[in-house]
Scaffold this motif. Sequence first.
Motif, mmCIF file in Angstrom:
data_model
loop_
_atom_site.group_PDB
_atom_site.id
_atom_site.type_symbol
_atom_site.label_atom_id
_atom_site.label_comp_id
_atom_site.label_asym_id
_atom_site.label_seq_id
_atom_site.Cartn_x
_atom_site.Cartn_y
_atom_site.Cartn_z
ATOM 1 N N LYS A 52 0.830 -1.213 0.000
ATOM 2 C CA LYS A 52 0.000 0.000 0.000
ATOM 3 C C LYS A 52 0.866 1.265 0.000
ATOM 4 O O LYS A 52 0.368 2.345 0.322
ATOM 5 C CB LYS A 52 -0.955 0.005 1.207
ATOM 6 C CG LYS A 52 -1.877 -1.194 1.297
ATOM 7 C CD LYS A 52 -2.942 -1.173 0.212
ATOM 8 C CE LYS A 52 -3.820 -2.411 0.286
ATOM 9 N NZ LYS A 52 -4.732 -2.528 -0.860
ATOM 10 N N THR A 53 2.140 1.100 -0.257
ATOM 11 C CA THR A 53 3.102 2.202 -0.445
ATOM 12 C C THR A 53 3.447 3.016 0.813
ATOM 13 O O THR A 53 4.131 4.023 0.708
ATOM 14 C CB THR A 53 2.670 3.202 -1.559
ATOM 15 O OG1 THR A 53 1.571 4.000 -1.107
ATOM 16 C CG2 THR A 53 2.320 2.499 -2.860
ATOM 17 N N CYS A 54 2.986 2.602 1.980
ATOM 18 C CA CYS A 54 3.339 3.315 3.218
ATOM 19 C C CYS A 54 4.868 3.427 3.327
ATOM 20 O O CYS A 54 5.410 4.454 3.734
ATOM 21 C CB CYS A 54 2.827 2.578 4.448
ATOM 22 S SG CYS A 54 1.180 1.895 4.294
ATOM 23 N N ILE A 55 5.545 2.342 2.941
ATOM 24 C CA ILE A 55 6.995 2.228 3.092
ATOM 25 C C ILE A 55 7.751 3.303 2.298
ATOM 26 O O ILE A 55 8.863 3.663 2.655
ATOM 27 C CB ILE A 55 7.451 0.794 2.690
ATOM 28 C CG1 ILE A 55 8.832 0.455 3.252
ATOM 29 C CG2 ILE A 55 7.432 0.583 1.190
ATOM 30 C CD1 ILE A 55 8.798 -0.032 4.667
ATOM 31 N N THR A 56 7.139 3.816 1.235
ATOM 32 C CA THR A 56 7.829 4.850 0.444
ATOM 33 C C THR A 56 8.007 6.128 1.258
ATOM 34 O O THR A 56 8.922 6.901 0.993
ATOM 35 C CB THR A 56 7.087 5.177 -0.873
ATOM 36 O OG1 THR A 56 5.761 5.591 -0.550
ATOM 37 C CG2 THR A 56 7.054 3.994 -1.814
ATOM 38 N N CYS A 57 7.147 6.370 2.224
ATOM 39 C CA CYS A 57 7.266 7.582 3.046
ATOM 40 C C CYS A 57 7.662 7.281 4.495
ATOM 41 O O CYS A 57 8.136 8.160 5.193
ATOM 42 C CB CYS A 57 5.958 8.360 3.046
ATOM 43 S SG CYS A 57 5.519 9.028 1.435
ATOM 44 N N HIS A 58 7.406 6.050 4.957
ATOM 45 C CA HIS A 58 7.709 5.697 6.353
ATOM 46 C C HIS A 58 8.705 4.551 6.437
ATOM 47 O O HIS A 58 8.356 3.410 6.119
ATOM 48 C CB HIS A 58 6.435 5.271 7.097
ATOM 49 C CG HIS A 58 5.400 6.337 7.172
ATOM 50 N ND1 HIS A 58 5.520 7.439 7.994
ATOM 51 C CD2 HIS A 58 4.219 6.480 6.525
ATOM 52 C CE1 HIS A 58 4.442 8.197 7.848
ATOM 53 N NE2 HIS A 58 3.642 7.652 6.964
ATOM 54 N N VAL B 146 8.256 4.631 11.618
ATOM 55 C CA VAL B 146 7.212 3.863 12.301
ATOM 56 C C VAL B 146 7.497 3.842 13.811
ATOM 57 O O VAL B 146 6.588 3.976 14.626
ATOM 58 C CB VAL B 146 7.118 2.420 11.740
ATOM 59 C CG1 VAL B 146 6.021 1.638 12.453
ATOM 60 C CG2 VAL B 146 6.855 2.445 10.244
ATOM 61 N N ILE B 147 8.788 3.707 14.162
ATOM 62 C CA ILE B 147 9.153 3.693 15.588
ATOM 63 C C ILE B 147 8.727 5.012 16.249
ATOM 64 O O ILE B 147 8.135 5.005 17.335
ATOM 65 C CB ILE B 147 10.684 3.505 15.766
ATOM 66 C CG1 ILE B 147 11.148 2.205 15.124
ATOM 67 C CG2 ILE B 147 11.089 3.651 17.231
ATOM 68 C CD1 ILE B 147 11.203 0.990 16.003
ATOM 69 N N GLU B 148 8.998 6.131 15.585
ATOM 70 C CA GLU B 148 8.626 7.435 16.162
ATOM 71 C C GLU B 148 7.102 7.551 16.296
ATOM 72 O O GLU B 148 6.585 7.964 17.340
ATOM 73 C CB GLU B 148 9.160 8.577 15.282
ATOM 74 C CG GLU B 148 8.903 9.937 15.934
ATOM 75 C CD GLU B 148 9.214 11.128 15.019
ATOM 76 O OE1 GLU B 148 9.884 10.945 13.988
ATOM 77 O OE2 GLU B 148 8.759 12.227 15.362
ATOM 78 N N ILE B 149 6.395 7.148 15.231
ATOM 79 C CA ILE B 149 4.927 7.201 15.271
ATOM 80 C C ILE B 149 4.407 6.382 16.459
ATOM 81 O O ILE B 149 3.601 6.857 17.259
ATOM 82 C CB ILE B 149 4.305 6.662 13.952
ATOM 83 C CG1 ILE B 149 4.613 7.615 12.790
ATOM 84 C CG2 ILE B 149 2.794 6.469 14.100
ATOM 85 C CD1 ILE B 149 4.164 7.112 11.424
ATOM 86 N N MET B 150 4.939 5.150 16.607
ATOM 87 C CA MET B 150 4.414 4.270 17.644
ATOM 88 C C MET B 150 4.800 4.732 19.051
ATOM 89 O O MET B 150 4.024 4.538 19.988
ATOM 90 C CB MET B 150 4.848 2.820 17.411
ATOM 91 C CG MET B 150 4.188 2.173 16.205
ATOM 92 S SD MET B 150 2.470 2.631 15.884
ATOM 93 C CE MET B 150 1.657 1.992 17.338
ATOM 94 N N THR B 151 5.979 5.346 19.195
ATOM 95 C CA THR B 151 6.375 5.868 20.513
ATOM 96 C C THR B 151 5.349 6.900 20.967
ATOM 97 O O THR B 151 4.883 6.877 22.119
ATOM 98 C CB THR B 151 7.780 6.516 20.435
ATOM 99 O OG1 THR B 151 8.679 5.538 19.913
ATOM 100 C CG2 THR B 151 8.259 6.963 21.796
ATOM 101 N N ILE B 152 4.973 7.784 20.040
ATOM 102 C CA ILE B 152 4.006 8.833 20.388
ATOM 103 C C ILE B 152 2.593 8.256 20.569
ATOM 104 O O ILE B 152 1.885 8.610 21.508
ATOM 105 C CB ILE B 152 4.046 9.956 19.330
ATOM 106 C CG1 ILE B 152 5.406 10.654 19.444
ATOM 107 C CG2 ILE B 152 2.882 10.938 19.503
ATOM 108 C CD1 ILE B 152 5.719 11.642 18.370
ATOM 109 N N TYR B 153 2.205 7.324 19.689
ATOM 110 C CA TYR B 153 0.865 6.729 19.826
ATOM 111 C C TYR B 153 0.720 5.949 21.136
ATOM 112 O O TYR B 153 -0.339 5.979 21.763
ATOM 113 C CB TYR B 153 0.500 5.861 18.605
ATOM 114 C CG TYR B 153 -0.251 6.671 17.580
ATOM 115 C CD1 TYR B 153 0.426 7.575 16.761
ATOM 116 C CD2 TYR B 153 -1.635 6.616 17.471
ATOM 117 C CE1 TYR B 153 -0.250 8.377 15.856
ATOM 118 C CE2 TYR B 153 -2.322 7.409 16.565
ATOM 119 C CZ TYR B 153 -1.633 8.286 15.764
ATOM 120 O OH TYR B 153 -2.312 9.088 14.894
ATOM 121 N N LYS B 154 1.807 5.265 21.543
ATOM 122 C CA LYS B 154 1.739 4.524 22.803
ATOM 123 C C LYS B 154 1.666 5.495 23.982
ATOM 124 O O LYS B 154 0.859 5.317 24.898
ATOM 125 C CB LYS B 154 2.939 3.588 22.954
ATOM 126 C CG LYS B 154 2.808 2.321 22.121
ATOM 127 C CD LYS B 154 4.077 1.469 22.179
ATOM 128 C CE LYS B 154 4.028 0.363 21.134
ATOM 129 N NZ LYS B 154 5.320 -0.328 20.990
#
Length: 136
Positions: free
Chosen positions: A51-57, A68-76
Amino acid sequence: MIRLFYFLSIILLVSSCKTDTKSNDNNDVTAHPELSEDSKIFLGNRLFSEKTCITCHDVDRKKVGPSVIEIMTIYKAKNGDIVDFLRGKSKPIVDTTASQVAVMQANIDGFLKNITDVELDAIATYMLHVDKLNTK
Ligand code: HEC
């Protein structure tokens, strides 16, 4: 591994046939066959590329979007809900710079409208466990 791949594709096919694309009022997850957590992570990992997420993340490095690590640190830390965000039901909490938000919002308004609940759940599960996967 190949067999698992086919198995998951079949589950995906069956569940996307059952899901009426526009009827969001019937968001009952119990309507889908429940995948094991490992299957969700496996499927989510694949979808993250397809789904192309990897092209930006990237997993652990900033690209166009946050890692993804940064996103999940904040989401957690903030108890955020990835699925809600990707469905356009909650506001961004990671990078709130207007130009950056607009890039991600275009995906939410675009191709993410066609993603099934099962796929979205798998992507969110993969992201949640990404720090424990051996992705290097
Ligand atoms: C064209 C580039 C691009 C693609 C493709 C993309 N993203 Fe993003 N994404 C961004 C940018 C830029 C941000 C930072 C803005 C923001 O946080 O909303 C972001 C932010 C996010 C966030 C954090 C939102 C928040 O609360 O701030 C999540 C979660 C996310 N993306 C998931 C995904 C997933 C899952 C996919 C694939 C289905 C995807 N993104 C595809 C560019 C992209």
